[in-house]
Motif scaffolding. Structure first.
Motif, mmCIF file in Angstrom:
data_model
loop_
_atom_site.group_PDB
_atom_site.id
_atom_site.type_symbol
_atom_site.label_atom_id
_atom_site.label_comp_id
_atom_site.label_asym_id
_atom_site.label_seq_id
_atom_site.Cartn_x
_atom_site.Cartn_y
_atom_site.Cartn_z
ATOM 1 N N GLU A 165 0.807 -1.209 0.000
ATOM 2 C CA GLU A 165 0.000 0.000 0.000
ATOM 3 C C GLU A 165 0.844 1.265 0.000
ATOM 4 O OE1 GLU A 165 -2.496 -3.268 1.713
ATOM 5 O OE2 GLU A 165 -0.442 -2.516 2.020
ATOM 6 N N PHE A 166 2.091 1.172 0.537
ATOM 7 C CA PHE A 166 2.932 2.370 0.600
ATOM 8 C C PHE A 166 3.314 2.878 -0.799
ATOM 9 C CE2 PHE A 166 5.696 -1.276 0.521
ATOM 10 C CZ PHE A 166 6.743 -0.919 -0.314
ATOM 11 N N LEU A 167 3.129 2.001 -1.828
ATOM 12 C CA LEU A 167 3.417 2.420 -3.194
ATOM 13 C C LEU A 167 2.233 3.122 -3.838
ATOM 14 C CD1 LEU A 167 5.346 -0.722 -4.495
ATOM 15 C CD2 LEU A 167 6.325 1.477 -3.808
ATOM 16 N N GLY A 168 1.115 3.100 -3.151
ATOM 17 C CA GLY A 168 -0.074 3.749 -3.671
ATOM 18 C C GLY A 168 -0.566 3.090 -4.946
ATOM 19 N N PRO A 169 -1.084 3.878 -5.882
ATOM 20 C CA PRO A 169 -1.647 3.308 -7.114
ATOM 21 C C PRO A 169 -0.594 2.736 -8.064
ATOM 22 C CG PRO A 169 -1.648 5.697 -7.221
ATOM 23 C CD PRO A 169 -1.238 5.340 -5.827
#
Length: 633
Positions: free
Chosen positions: A186-190
Motif C-alpha cells: 500500500e505504501f506504493l499507492g496506485p
C-alpha cells in the motif's frame, strides 16, 4: 575497421551514409509501431477473454456480436503488426543487410587487391603484429561467409535493442495507466502493480540472461572452431581441383582421401559438440519462454485480481502487457545463438582487417620477423635497371644471406640469362627485384617511365573473355581487337582469334581449355601487346619444346627491340635463334650463394662448354631422356 565498433559504424560514416541512415530510420520507425501494436494486442486480448467470460451474462445483450468483434479486432491487429509492420521491416532490414554487406565486401576486396600486393603479403607471411604467429586462414571464408553472417547478426541485434527501448516506453506507459494498489504494498499507492510487474521482470530476465551468456560463450568458441575447420576443408577441396591432374598422375587419391577424412573428422567432432550445446540451449529457451508466458507474466496481477481490485479484463490485459515486456526484454536470450555467431564472425573479420592494416608498410611488417631493408628508387631510363649490394635471407633476425649480389646493371635492350643449379636462388632474385621477396637488404633502382612485366612458369587464368586475358592487366577497351589479334597471331594462337569475346569454349573456361604451352604463348601475346620496357621471364617457357622456345624468344626479339630481359630457365645455356645467333647478351651466374654477371661473348670457351653440360648434383646422377615435342591441344 580494426576494432569491433569501428567495423560496426564504418558504413554509417562512409560516403553512403544517407543510404545507411535512411534505411535505419525506417527500421526504427517500424520497430516502434510494432511495439505500439503489442499494446493494442494486449488490450484486444483482454477484450476477447472478457467477452468469452461474460458470454452468458444476462446483462450482455449481444454476446455473439461482442465476441466476434473482439476476435476480429485482435485478428486485424495481428495482421497489421506481423504483415504490415514486422513484414515490411524485414524487407527493409534485409535490404540494409544486402547494402552493408556489399559495401564491406567492396572495401575488403579493394584493400586486398591494391597496388601494394596486400593479398600476397597477408597470406604468405607471419602476422607478427597481430600476435597470432600466423597469417589469417581461409580469407575467402572471412570475406564472404563471415561478413554476411556478421552484418546480418548485427542488424538483428540492433533491432532487438530498438524493440526493448520502444517496448519499455509504450508497454510501460500502458502499465502505468492501468496500475492499481496491491495489498501488502500500500505504501506504493496506485503504482503498486506496475512496480511489482517491473520487479518480477527485473528478477527473472537478468538471471536467465546470465545463464544464456555462459552458454553463448561456449557456442561462440565452438562456432569459431567450426568456421576454421570448414574453411580448411573447403580450401583443400579447392586446391585439389587445381592440382587434380597431378594427383591422378601420381595415383595419390588414397593420400588425398586420407587428408580429406582427417579434415572432415575435425568438422564432425566440432559439429557434434556444437549440436549438444545448441540442443541444451533450445531446451533452456523453451522452458524459459513457457514459464515467462504462463507463470511470471500472470503473477503480478494475480494479487489485486484475487482481492477484487481489478476485473478479469484488466487482469488479462496486464498479464499480456507483462508478457510482451518480458518477451522484448528477452531478446538477448532469444538471439544468443545469433550473438555467439556474430561475435565469432566479427572476430574473423576484424582479424583480417588488422592483418590488412599491418601489411600496408611491407618493410616495417617484415622487419618484425626478420631483416627487411630493401629500398626502391628510379633513375633515367638510359641507365636501365640497377641492383646494389643485394642480400637475400629467410625469416629470422639471425638468418644469414643465402644469395649475395654486389652490383648489377641491366642496360636498356640488354638480355640477361640467369644461370645456376636448382635451389640456388634464381627465382628469389627475380622476386626480390619485383618487391615480392620479404627478407634481406639492398637497393633496386628502376628506369623511369618504363613498364615492367613479370612472366612466371605457372599461368592461372581468371574466367574472363579471351581478349581480357590477352590485355591483362590493362582494361580490354585500351586495345583494339585488331591489335590483340595481331599479337595472338604472332604468338602462335591464331586459331583462337575468332573467339576473342568468349569467356568459355566447348563448355570450359580458358584456364581448363588451354594447355600449358598455349598458356605460355598467351603470355607471349601479352608481352607483344603491352610492349614492356623491362621483362622478367621466370621459367616462362618451361612448357614449350625447343622449337617453340626459340619461336617465343624470336618473336619478342623482333617486336620488342628496346626491351630489357632478365630470364630464368632450366637450361644451363640460353637458347639461340634458328640461325645460330645469340638472343642473350650476358649471363648472371649464381654459385655458392654469390651472383656475378658477365657478357656472354667474354666467357672463356672452356666455361661455355662446361655450362652447356648437365649440372652435377650431390645425389643421383642426372638422367637423360629423349626430348619429346609437346602436342598442343
Amino acid at each position: 575497421m580494426r576494432s569491433f565498433w569501428g567495423l560496426m559504424r564504418a558504413y554509417w560514416f562512409s560516403d553512403r551514409w544517407k543510404e545507411a541512415w535512411g534505411l535505419t530510420l525506417v527500421i526504427a520507425l517500424l520497430t516502434a509501431l510494432s511495439s505500439k501494436a503489442s499494446v493494442w494486442m494486449a488490450e484486444a486480448s483482454g477484450e476477447l477473454v472478457n467477452s468469452i467470460a461474460f458470454f452468458h451474462d444476462p446483462a450482455n445483450m449481444a454476446p455473439l456480436a461482442s465476441l466476434l468483434t473482439s476476435a476480429g479486432t485482435l485478428l486485424l491487429l495481428v495482421v497489421v503488426k506481423d504483415a504490415g509492420f514486422i513484414g515490411v521491416r524485414h524487407l527493409f532490414s534485409t535490404t540494409l543487410h544486402r547494402k552493408w554487406r556489399g559495401w564491406l565486401n567492396g572495401r575488403f576486396n579493394a584493400a586486398l587487391l591494391d597496388a601494394n600486393h596486400t593479398h600476397f603479403h597477408v597470406q604468405h607471411n607471419t602476422d607478427a603484429a597481430n600476435g597470432s604467429g600466423m597469417a589469417p586462414d581461409n580469407i575467402d571464408q572471412r570475406v564472404q561467409d563471415s561478413i554476411k553472417g556478421m552484418t546480418g547478426g548485427a542488424i538483428g541485434l540492433a533491432m532487438g535493442v530498438m524493440g526493448v527501448a520502444t517496448s519499455l516506453f509504450f508497454v510501460g506507459q500502458k502499465l502505468l495507466e492501468i496500475s492499481t494498489v496491491v495489498p501488502g504494498l500500500e505504501f506504493l499507492g496506485p503504482y503498486g502493480s506496475v512496480v511489482l510487474a517491473f520487479a518480477v521482470v527485473a528478477a527473472y530476465v537478468p538471471l536467465n540472461t546470465y545463464i544464456a551468456m555462459k552458454l553463448g560463450g561456449v557456442m561462440e568458441r565452438l562456432s569459431i572452431r567450426m568456421q576454421q575447420a570448414e574453411g580448411s576443408y573447403r580450401g583443400e577441396l579447392t586446391v585439389l581441383l587445381r592440382r587434380s591432374f597431378h594427383v591422378a598422375a601420381s595415383r595419390g587419391e588414397a593420400v588425398q582421401q586420407a587428408m580429406h577424412d582427417r579434415l572432415y573428422l575435425d568438422i564432425d567432432r566440432t559439429w557434434a559438440r556444437l549440436n549438444v550445446v545448441n540442443a541444451g540451449y533450445m531446451s533452456f529457451e523453451s522452458i524459459y519462454g513457457f514459464i515467462a508466458a504462463r507463470i511470471v507474466a500472470y503473477g503480478p496481477g494475480l494479487v489485486p485480481y484475487m482481492h477484487g481490485q481489478i476485473n478479469l479484463k484488466g487482469y488479462i490485459t496486464g498479464a499480456e502487457l507483462v508478457n510482451s515486456l518480458i518477451s522484448q526484454c528477452s531478446w538477448f536470450i532469444q538471439v544468443m545463438p545469433a550473438i555467439a555467431t556474430l561475435r565469432a564472425n566479427s572476430q574473423r573479420v576484424t582479424d583480417l582487417a588488422m592483418a590488412i592494416e599491418n601489411v600496408q608498410e611491407p618493410p616495417a611488417f617484415y622487419a618484425a620477423t626478420g631483416q627487411s631493408e630493401f629500398s626502391f628508387g628510379s633513375q633515367n631510363a638510359l641507365f636501365g635497371l640497377t641492383v646494389r649490394n643485394l642480400q637475400l635471407m629467410h625469416e629470422g633476425h639471425e638468418a644469414s644471406p643465402f644469395l649475395t649480389v654486389a652490383n648489377l646493371r641491366f642496360r636498356r635492350g640488354e638480355w640477361t640469362f640467369v644461370s645456376g643449379q636448382s635451389g640456388c636462388g634464381k627465382t628469389s632474385l627475380v622476386k626480390a627485384i619485383n618487391g615480392l621477396w620479404p627478407y634481406g637488404r639492398g637497393a633496386i633502382v628502376f628506369p623511369e617511365g618504363i613498364r615492367s612485366f613479370y612472366a612466371t612458369q605457372d599461368v592461372k587464368l581468371p574466367q574472363v573473355s579471351l581478349k581480357q586475358l590477352v590485355c591483362l592487366p590493362d582494361h580490354p577497351g585500351t586495345h583494339s581487337e585488331a591489335k590483340v589479334a595481331v599479337a595472338m597471331h604472332k604468338a602462335g594462337l591464331g586459331d583462337f582469334i575468332e573467339h576473342l569475346g568468349d569467356e568459355t569454349r566447348q563448355g570450359k573456361s580458358w584456364d581448363q581449355l588451354l594447355s600449358g604451352g598455349q598458356k605460355q604463348k598467351l603470355v607471349a601475346a601479352r608481352i607483344l601487346l603491352l610492349q614492356p620496357g623491362l621483362l622478367f621471364l621466370d621459367e616462362a617457357t618451361a612448357a614449350l619444346d625447343l622449337e617453340a622456345k626459340i619461336a617465343f624468344h624470336q618473336v619478342i626479339k623482333d617486336n620488342c627491340p628496346d626491351v630489357t630481359v632478365i630470364s630464368v630457365m632450366h637450361e644451363a645455356m640460353p637458347p639461340k635463334s634458328a640461325m645460330g645467333a645469340e638472343f642473350y647478351d650476358s649471363i648472371l651466374s649464381i654459385a655458392d650463394g654469390i651472383g656475378s654477371k658477365k657478357a656472354l661473348a667474354s666467357l672463356p670457351a672452356e666455361l661455355t662448354t662446361l655450362l652447356a653440360q648437365p649440372q652435377p648434383t650431390d645425389e643421383w646422377p642426372p638422367l637423360r631422356f629423349p626430348r619429346v615435342r609437346q602436342k598442343e591441344k
